[in-house]
Design a protein around this motif. Sequence first.
Motif, short mmCIF file in Angstrom:
data_model
loop_
_atom_site.label_atom_id
_atom_site.label_comp_id
_atom_site.label_asym_id
_atom_site.label_seq_id
_atom_site.Cartn_x
_atom_site.Cartn_y
_atom_site.Cartn_z
N ASN A 109 59.62 1.32 26.20
CA ASN A 109 58.25 0.88 25.94
C ASN A 109 57.66 0.19 27.17
OD1 ASN A 109 58.17 1.77 23.24
ND2 ASN A 109 59.12 -0.12 22.50
N ASP A 110 58.55 -0.18 28.11
CA ASP A 110 58.11 -0.80 29.36
C ASP A 110 59.00 -0.28 30.49
OD1 ASP A 110 60.54 -2.41 29.45
OD2 ASP A 110 59.59 -3.70 27.97
N GLU A 111 58.73 -0.67 31.70
CA GLU A 111 59.44 -0.13 32.86
C GLU A 111 60.93 -0.47 32.88
OE1 GLU A 111 58.61 1.98 35.19
OE2 GLU A 111 56.63 2.24 34.32
N ASN A 145 55.77 7.44 25.65
CA ASN A 145 56.66 6.80 26.61
C ASN A 145 57.19 7.78 27.65
OD1 ASN A 145 56.37 4.36 25.32
ND2 ASN A 145 58.32 4.44 24.25
#
Length: 205
Positions: A33-35, A76
């Motif tokens: 969901n994030d880097e 994603n």
Amino acid sequence: MLLTAQQMDPVDIYHTLTQVIIPRPIAWVLTPNDEHFTSSNLAPFSFFNAVCSDPPILMLSMGNKTDGSLKDSCRNLLERQRCVIHIGAEDQAQAISDTARELPFGESELELAGFEQVPFKGTDMPRLKGVPVAMACRLHQHLEVGNKPQNMLLVEVDKIWVDERACYGDDRGRKRINAELLRPLARLGGSEYAGLGDVFRKVRR
């Protein structure tokens, strides 16, 4: 019974296809969901298979959410270009089914399934602890197919992790994997799933 696809409602076609194209492998897909994978999305997809070995490419096909927006896995993958595809075991059927629920973006299915992430050696991504197969992949190509449309994502495999307990070497020194020890879960139609059942080897004539 003879069915003519052109005369059928798409929903009926879907249910028919998922009941005759069986068993299907299930890709249990972990995406960031994030880097930095501090938050992850986890979802199963049975429109999934290998399509090429040179380079190793897998296919995932997924529709959109009920509101028409991209599913979190697709979003994603398109944004961060990577994922980890797992092959779950029979005794993980309930957890795999639970993670098919449609949750708000950013709300992780990991807690729902009761699984934790562990480092995936040789990659900058995690894998699910206790799942027998994990494949670190990067996005190769995104295609839209069909009238809705459907998202077809081709991903290239970089690393493959297999539980050592299912691995062995044959008399030619090749790496082999014992399917009966992996006990992979398969998807059927409706709410039905299956295990391997009896495993047999073809007789060479």
